[in-house]
Design a protein around this motif. Structure first.
Motif, PDB file in Angstrom:
ATOM      1  N   ASN A 313       0.721  -1.258  -0.004  1.00 41.93           N
ATOM      2  CA  ASN A 313       0.006   0.080   0.224  1.00 41.93           C
ATOM      3  C   ASN A 313       0.891   1.143  -0.100  1.00 41.93           C
ATOM      4  OD1 ASN A 313      -2.620  -0.982   0.017  1.00 41.93           O
ATOM      5  ND2 ASN A 313      -2.733  -1.303   2.067  1.00 41.93           N
ATOM      6  N   GLY A 317      -0.160  10.863   3.681  1.00 39.98           N
ATOM      7  CA  GLY A 317      -0.668  11.303   4.750  1.00 39.98           C
ATOM      8  C   GLY A 317       0.269  11.984   5.472  1.00 39.98           C
ATOM      9  N   TYR A 324       3.394  16.209   5.072  1.00 37.28           N
ATOM     10  CA  TYR A 324       2.774  15.097   4.307  1.00 37.28           C
ATOM     11  C   TYR A 324       3.480  14.304   3.507  1.00 37.28           C
ATOM     12  CZ  TYR A 324      -1.288  17.329   6.540  1.00 37.28           C
ATOM     13  OH  TYR A 324      -2.284  17.803   7.534  1.00 37.28           O
ATOM     14  N   ARG A 353      -7.058  13.921   8.360  1.00 39.19           N
ATOM     15  CA  ARG A 353      -7.142  12.405   8.074  1.00 39.19           C
ATOM     16  C   ARG A 353      -8.273  12.229   7.265  1.00 39.19           C
ATOM     17  NH1 ARG A 353      -4.162   8.707  11.399  1.00 39.19           N
ATOM     18  NH2 ARG A 353      -5.504   7.353  10.147  1.00 39.19           N
ATOM     19  N   SER A 355      -9.811  12.087   4.531  1.00 32.53           N
ATOM     20  CA  SER A 355     -10.134  11.210   3.312  1.00 32.53           C
ATOM     21  C   SER A 355      -8.959  10.158   3.023  1.00 32.53           C
ATOM     22  CB  SER A 355     -10.573  11.798   2.049  1.00 32.53           C
ATOM     23  OG  SER A 355      -9.541  12.937   1.784  1.00 32.53           O
ATOM     24  N   PRO A 357      -7.366   6.742   4.113  1.00 31.69           N
ATOM     25  CA  PRO A 357      -7.592   5.345   4.883  1.00 31.69           C
ATOM     26  C   PRO A 357      -6.474   5.258   5.972  1.00 31.69           C
ATOM     27  CG  PRO A 357      -7.082   5.079   2.608  1.00 31.69           C
ATOM     28  CD  PRO A 357      -7.085   6.425   2.590  1.00 31.69           C
ATOM     29  N   ASP A 358      -6.768   4.437   7.037  1.00 33.56           N
ATOM     30  CA  ASP A 358      -5.555   4.011   7.567  1.00 33.56           C
ATOM     31  C   ASP A 358      -4.512   3.233   6.992  1.00 33.56           C
ATOM     32  OD1 ASP A 358      -6.558   5.490   9.855  1.00 33.56           O
ATOM     33  OD2 ASP A 358      -7.528   3.677  10.725  1.00 33.56           O
ATOM     34  N   ALA A 359      -5.191   2.391   5.923  1.00 30.09           N
ATOM     35  CA  ALA A 359      -4.001   1.548   5.409  1.00 30.09           C
ATOM     36  C   ALA A 359      -2.967   2.133   4.649  1.00 30.09           C
ATOM     37  CB  ALA A 359      -5.076   0.674   4.378  1.00 30.09           C
ATOM     38  N   ASP A 361      -1.692   5.256   5.892  1.00 33.37           N
ATOM     39  CA  ASP A 361      -0.965   5.845   6.914  1.00 33.37           C
ATOM     40  C   ASP A 361       0.517   5.766   6.857  1.00 33.37           C
ATOM     41  OD1 ASP A 361       0.060   7.223   9.115  1.00 33.37           O
ATOM     42  OD2 ASP A 361      -1.575   6.942  10.415  1.00 33.37           O
ATOM     43  N   ARG A 363       2.698   6.345   8.884  1.00 32.99           N
ATOM     44  CA  ARG A 363       3.308   5.994  10.362  1.00 32.99           C
ATOM     45  C   ARG A 363       2.758   4.672  10.664  1.00 32.99           C
ATOM     46  NH1 ARG A 363       2.110  12.250  12.876  1.00 32.99           N
ATOM     47  NH2 ARG A 363       0.053  11.657  11.771  1.00 32.99           N
ATOM     48  N   ARG A 364       2.193   4.018   9.775  1.00 32.22           N
ATOM     49  CA  ARG A 364       2.086   2.268  10.388  1.00 32.22           C
ATOM     50  C   ARG A 364       3.349   1.798  10.387  1.00 32.22           C
ATOM     51  NH1 ARG A 364       0.981   2.926   4.780  1.00 32.22           N
ATOM     52  NH2 ARG A 364       1.223   1.339   3.232  1.00 32.22           N
TER      53      ARG A 364
END
Ligand code: FAD
Length: 382
Positions: A313, A317, A324, A353, A355, A357-359, A361, A363-364
């Motif tokens: 992915n 963000g 960003y 944040r 629009s 998605p977390d997927a 991000d 910072r994951r």
């Protein structure tokens, strides 16, 4: 952030140009920094293939919006979106690829994609390509191609009309607290937010500013050959190669190199092995009916860099307050750019944040992960 915020965008590829325009359209005062020429990075080296044949919710939403926007832009300036179905196939004897293809088509159909599963005969009835070696194929109808350089040119014009200030010719570095951009260590101006859309250079830019991201460059190759090809875009999963129609004949590619190049020191010329393999792949697939592949003549060949992440992915963000990133496209950055620009502009000017998605991000990941590069065009629908 209020809508007349000052925003710096670093990188005038498809992603940075679209984001700069979408920010300016929403009222932001935007400065776009590009060290070379707009569109001169990976964007100018992309094949320009676009499709909505995805199997995950977020990929489907991004692709749907991107395709709609490509179509609405078609005809503006010198930009044209060419409607062309996308065929992805497995050859006889490659049962593993056929099984993966069948499974991915099923998942795409759950997401209402206009994708069908066909055998060799049906494929031959529809398209002027060789099919006698085909075990199974998927045909995605919502697909096409465009010239990425024409897209970049159009967005330069659109950015200029929307009031974006261009600063071309200097490689910038980042300042993150507060957000800013420096040339030769001299801070150019203060910004409320900075968007790093510097392609594979984004990793070094952010790492130097203390924000490592999990991004690795890899090298991919393409060529244009002179012949009369009027077939669809084809991805041959067994051969791991693709081709699409091109005004000069046919554009063929892949030639992914499994080593990590230095984004500041890599070879932009195509390898001999790639040129030989890609011409063979075109001769193999484009030799029936109107295709005329036997008359094949190499026009030009090149290499470019793509960005990979550990989970395939992208990284889109905030990495810090007002800073960003938008990078890590696995070979899909052009086809996604019309949708990413909008989402990023809304995130920068909204609550940060809204629009994204977390997927996606960034910072994951910590940024120091070890991972192997998996290239973009595969059969699992991503
Ligand atoms: C052979 C090949 C085929 C491809 N085919 C496809 C395809 O069919 N479909 C698809 O969707 N994608 C494809 N891609 C991938 C696509 O090219 C990228 O995903 C996309 O172009 C990324 O756009 P970008 O704007 O993020 O990056 P880029 O276009 O690389 O733009 C980044 C810009 O940042 C600038 N920059 C970097 N550092 C700095 C700095 N310090 N200061 C100022 N400016 C800086 C660079 O000069 C560059 O112009 C392909 C790629 C290759 C190599």
């Amino acid at each position: 952030m209020n809508e007349s915020a000052r925003v710096a965008v670093v990188g005038a590829g498809a992603v940075g140009l679209t984001t700069a325009f979408d920010l300016a359209e929403r009222g932001a005062r935007v400065t776009l920094f590009e060290r070379d020429a707009p569109g001169g990075g990976s964007t100018g080296r992309a094949a320009g293939i676009c499709y909505d044949a995805y199997a995950e919710d977020i990929d489907v939403a991004v692709a749907d919006r991107a395709m709609a926007r490509f179509r609405s832009l078609s005809g503006e300036g010198g930009f044209t979106f060419h409607e062309t179905p996308y065929v992805f196939l497995a050859r006889e004897g490659d049962d593993a690829a056929a099984a993966a293809l069948e499974e991915s088509v099923e998942r795409m159909r759950v997401h209402d994609r206009a994708v069908s599963l066909v055998g060799a005969d049906e494929l031959a009835d529809r398209f002027p390509i060789r099919t006698d070696d085909v075990l199974l194929a998927g045909v995605a109808e919502n697909a096409g191609w465009a010239d990425p350089a024409a897209y970049a040119d159009l967005f330069v014009e659109k950015c200029e009309s929307a009031g974006v200030e261009f600063r071309v010719g200097d490689a910038v570095s980042l300042r993150t607290d507060p957000p800013g951009v420096a040339v030769d260590d001299v801070v150019t101006a203060r910004f409320d937010a900075v968007v790093v859309a510097a392609g594979v250079h984004s990793r070094r830019l952010l790492a130097d500013a203390g924000h490592p991201i999990a991004l690795k460059p890899y090298r991919a190759q393409a060529l244009v050959a002179d012949c009369d090809y009027r077939g669809p875009t084809v991805y041959d999963a067994t051969d791991e190669s693709y081709l699409r129609p091109h005004p000069g004949g046919v554009l063929a590619g892949d030639g992914v190199e499994p080593v990590e190049p230095d984004p500041d020191d890599w070879d932009p010329t195509a390898d001999d092995w790639f040129v030989a393999d890609a011409l063979d792949a075109v001769r193999h697939r484009a030799t029936v009916g109107d295709a005329g592949g036997s008359e094949l003549e190499l026009d030009r060949a090149w290499a470019g860099l793509c960005g990979a992440t550990p989970d395939r992915n992208p990284l889109v963000g905030a990495v810090a307050d007002g800073v960003y990133v938008a990078a890590g496209w696995h070979g899909h950055g052009f086809m996604w750019s019309p949708a990413i620009g909008e989402r990023l502009a809304e995130a920068v000017l909204g609550d940060g944040r809204a629009s994204i998605p977390d997927a996606f991000d960034p910072r994951r990941f910590d940024g120091d992960e070890e991972f192997a590069v998996v290239e973009g065009m595969t059969l699992d629908g991503e």
